[in-house]
Design a protein around this motif. Sequence first.
Motif, mmCIF file in Angstrom:
data_model
loop_
_atom_site.group_PDB
_atom_site.id
_atom_site.type_symbol
_atom_site.label_atom_id
_atom_site.label_comp_id
_atom_site.label_asym_id
_atom_site.label_seq_id
_atom_site.Cartn_x
_atom_site.Cartn_y
_atom_site.Cartn_z
ATOM 1 N N VAL A 194 0.942 -1.305 -0.093
ATOM 2 C CA VAL A 194 -0.365 0.178 0.150
ATOM 3 C C VAL A 194 1.187 1.543 -0.441
ATOM 4 C CG1 VAL A 194 -1.693 1.445 1.355
ATOM 5 C CG2 VAL A 194 -1.844 -1.798 1.298
ATOM 6 N N GLN A 195 0.870 1.754 -1.173
ATOM 7 C CA GLN A 195 1.605 3.067 -1.278
ATOM 8 C C GLN A 195 1.187 4.465 -1.055
ATOM 9 O OE1 GLN A 195 2.611 0.919 -4.216
ATOM 10 N NE2 GLN A 195 3.940 -0.193 -3.321
ATOM 11 N N PHE A 196 -0.099 4.554 -0.737
ATOM 12 C CA PHE A 196 -0.984 5.641 -0.909
ATOM 13 C C PHE A 196 -1.724 5.851 -0.257
ATOM 14 C CE2 PHE A 196 -2.135 5.498 -4.836
ATOM 15 C CZ PHE A 196 -3.183 5.504 -5.051
ATOM 16 N N VAL A 197 -2.433 6.453 0.507
ATOM 17 C CA VAL A 197 -4.199 7.222 1.457
ATOM 18 C C VAL A 197 -4.455 8.265 0.525
ATOM 19 C CG1 VAL A 197 -5.027 7.036 3.157
ATOM 20 C CG2 VAL A 197 -4.069 5.515 3.255
ATOM 21 N N ALA A 198 -5.617 8.499 0.306
ATOM 22 C CA ALA A 198 -6.494 9.987 0.412
ATOM 23 C C ALA A 198 -7.768 10.057 1.134
ATOM 24 C CB ALA A 198 -6.821 9.820 -1.211
ATOM 25 N N GLU A 199 -7.284 11.099 1.494
ATOM 26 C CA GLU A 199 -7.735 11.847 3.013
ATOM 27 C C GLU A 199 -7.686 12.842 3.156
ATOM 28 O OE1 GLU A 199 -9.721 11.298 5.018
ATOM 29 O OE2 GLU A 199 -9.806 9.659 5.750
ATOM 30 N N ALA A 200 -9.070 13.855 3.833
ATOM 31 C CA ALA A 200 -8.931 15.399 4.328
ATOM 32 C C ALA A 200 -7.812 15.609 5.428
ATOM 33 C CB ALA A 200 -10.409 15.123 5.015
ATOM 34 N N ARG A 201 -6.985 16.021 4.501
ATOM 35 C CA ARG A 201 -5.728 16.971 4.829
ATOM 36 C C ARG A 201 -5.530 16.915 7.125
ATOM 37 N NH1 ARG A 201 -2.158 18.836 2.187
ATOM 38 N NH2 ARG A 201 0.058 19.989 2.819
ATOM 39 N N ASP A 202 -6.257 17.327 6.989
ATOM 40 C CA ASP A 202 -6.994 17.739 8.849
ATOM 41 C C ASP A 202 -6.933 16.476 9.129
ATOM 42 O OD1 ASP A 202 -5.899 20.328 8.615
ATOM 43 O OD2 ASP A 202 -8.123 20.719 8.798
ATOM 44 N N VAL A 203 -7.570 15.782 8.830
ATOM 45 C CA VAL A 203 -8.065 13.852 9.156
ATOM 46 C C VAL A 203 -6.954 13.335 9.246
ATOM 47 C CG1 VAL A 203 -10.201 12.266 9.045
ATOM 48 C CG2 VAL A 203 -10.419 14.466 8.724
ATOM 49 N N GLY A 204 -5.647 12.970 8.261
ATOM 50 C CA GLY A 204 -4.913 12.242 8.311
ATOM 51 C C GLY A 204 -3.868 12.667 9.135
ATOM 52 N N LYS A 205 -3.296 14.042 9.057
ATOM 53 C CA LYS A 205 -3.034 14.889 10.326
ATOM 54 C C LYS A 205 -3.305 13.895 11.346
ATOM 55 C CE LYS A 205 -0.178 17.776 7.379
ATOM 56 N NZ LYS A 205 -0.110 19.605 7.432
ATOM 57 N N GLY A 206 -4.404 13.906 11.907
ATOM 58 C CA GLY A 206 -4.576 14.060 12.931
ATOM 59 C C GLY A 206 -4.836 12.556 13.758
ATOM 60 N N ILE A 207 -5.001 11.624 12.784
ATOM 61 C CA ILE A 207 -4.860 10.510 12.609
ATOM 62 C C ILE A 207 -3.278 9.392 13.251
ATOM 63 C CG2 ILE A 207 -5.551 7.837 11.525
ATOM 64 C CD1 ILE A 207 -7.366 8.825 10.363
ATOM 65 N N LEU A 208 -2.552 10.522 12.458
ATOM 66 C CA LEU A 208 -0.873 9.950 12.416
ATOM 67 C C LEU A 208 -0.596 10.577 13.959
ATOM 68 C CD1 LEU A 208 0.391 11.359 9.137
ATOM 69 C CD2 LEU A 208 -0.311 8.504 9.650
ATOM 70 N N ARG A 209 -1.157 11.441 14.270
ATOM 71 C CA ARG A 209 -0.343 11.970 15.200
ATOM 72 C C ARG A 209 -1.407 11.322 16.524
ATOM 73 N NH1 ARG A 209 -3.273 16.813 14.330
ATOM 74 N NH2 ARG A 209 -4.503 16.279 15.895
ATOM 75 N N ASP A 210 -2.015 10.855 16.327
ATOM 76 C CA ASP A 210 -3.161 10.016 17.696
ATOM 77 C C ASP A 210 -3.142 8.869 18.082
ATOM 78 O OD1 ASP A 210 -4.343 13.044 18.539
ATOM 79 O OD2 ASP A 210 -5.996 12.380 16.953
ATOM 80 N N TYR A 211 -2.505 8.428 17.047
ATOM 81 C CA TYR A 211 -2.750 6.861 17.025
ATOM 82 C C TYR A 211 -1.104 6.206 16.071
ATOM 83 C CZ TYR A 211 -7.482 7.440 17.014
ATOM 84 O OH TYR A 211 -8.748 7.093 17.590
ATOM 85 N N PHE A 212 -0.583 6.987 15.430
ATOM 86 C CA PHE A 212 1.315 6.870 15.168
ATOM 87 C C PHE A 212 1.846 8.027 14.852
ATOM 88 C CE2 PHE A 212 -2.816 4.596 11.749
ATOM 89 C CZ PHE A 212 -2.514 2.840 12.677
ATOM 90 N N PRO A 213 1.801 8.153 16.574
ATOM 91 C CA PRO A 213 2.759 9.432 16.540
ATOM 92 C C PRO A 213 4.477 8.721 16.717
ATOM 93 C CG PRO A 213 2.655 7.775 18.830
ATOM 94 C CD PRO A 213 1.610 7.448 18.050
ATOM 95 N N GLU A 214 4.984 7.526 16.483
ATOM 96 C CA GLU A 214 6.325 7.334 16.536
ATOM 97 C C GLU A 214 6.114 7.067 14.795
ATOM 98 O OE1 GLU A 214 7.409 4.099 18.104
ATOM 99 O OE2 GLU A 214 6.801 4.870 20.271
ATOM 100 N N GLN A 215 5.802 6.413 14.299
ATOM 101 C CA GLN A 215 5.406 5.700 12.697
ATOM 102 C C GLN A 215 5.507 7.122 11.545
ATOM 103 O OE1 GLN A 215 3.730 4.417 15.075
ATOM 104 N NE2 GLN A 215 3.863 2.545 14.575
#
Length: 357
Positions: A194-215
């Motif tokens: 899986v090379q990419f995901v399309a998502e609303a910018r604010d939503v995607g950044k929030g998911i990464l920040r809250d659930y995948f802080p290290e990755q």
Amino acid sequence: MVEKLQAGGRSAALTAALAIPIALTFLILLYLRSQPDLPLQPAIFATGDWAPYSGKQLPDWGIASAVVASTASEAGYEANLQFMAWSQAYNAAADSRMNRGIRGTFPWYRTAAREREFYYSDALLEVELSIFYNAQNTPQLVEQVDRPGGLDRYRGVRVESYQYHPDIERLLSDAPMVPSAFKAFQQLIENPEVQFVAEARDVGKGILRDYFPEQQIAIEVSEKTWPISVHLLASRKNPNNRRLIEQFNKALAGMKGNGAYNILLADVRGRIDAERAVILHSFSSEGYLEGFLKPSSRESVLLPAGTRVVVEDWGDAYLAPAEVANRPDRVLVRVRAIDSPMKGQMLYVDGRTIRLP
């Protein structure tokens, strides 16, 4: 003499005729003023977790939720928001035929297929759709993601119940399906196929920040964005929903016209930001703080001690381990000021100035 009496009689009759509707109007207005405000009609709206736009843990349940609830109230409805899986929210709203059922669902992107099933409100919000990609697994995308056709050879995933911008829909026509945006980002991080995901910018950044802080250090975001509007949908199977959407749109237009809409957005965004805010303090003997508009710039603006900011990107130094000898003297962190004269401005500040609450 007779003519004068006749004329006087006609004048008195005309005055009496005019006085009756005036008096009746006065009595009606007096009656209405003495009555309590009519109770709002209850209306159930279904939504899901899509922070910062909707979510049970957010102030006012998110920005879009606040817009729907406030606009519905202006239109004469008391919004009862119910959170559920997106597919469940969509299907429940589509199948609802009664006012006591789910009257609508939000926030959804507009498509021709959905318009056959639903009445659409005017735009609740404008959001930016972006491409998130794993630069560690697919480093060649760094150069290609923003080029025309740059994603044609790469594989993404699509989220169940999502409909995308036509440019993105073409890329995901045969992509595998995942049940949630969280699962999409989990696949982007863990699955090299899986090379990419399309998502609303604010939503995607929030998911990464809250659930995948290290990755999140491995994930980059395209510079190119696709602006989309999101809406409230109400099923065409309920004949009363056409009136509901008409009233909702009229109220929404009024709020946008008188400034109440912008005030509402600023208030809810401000309270969401406040939950993530950190405070800047000086660590130098001079006692002042500096903010840089660009990370490589030597020019800076002064910030008052105690300035509150939201961290938008901690940077590699805070997210990836490194030898002390290789660590730079100054580590800049990208922040967004939420007060001070630089309110709303993206800045780079020395990480040593940041104090967590």
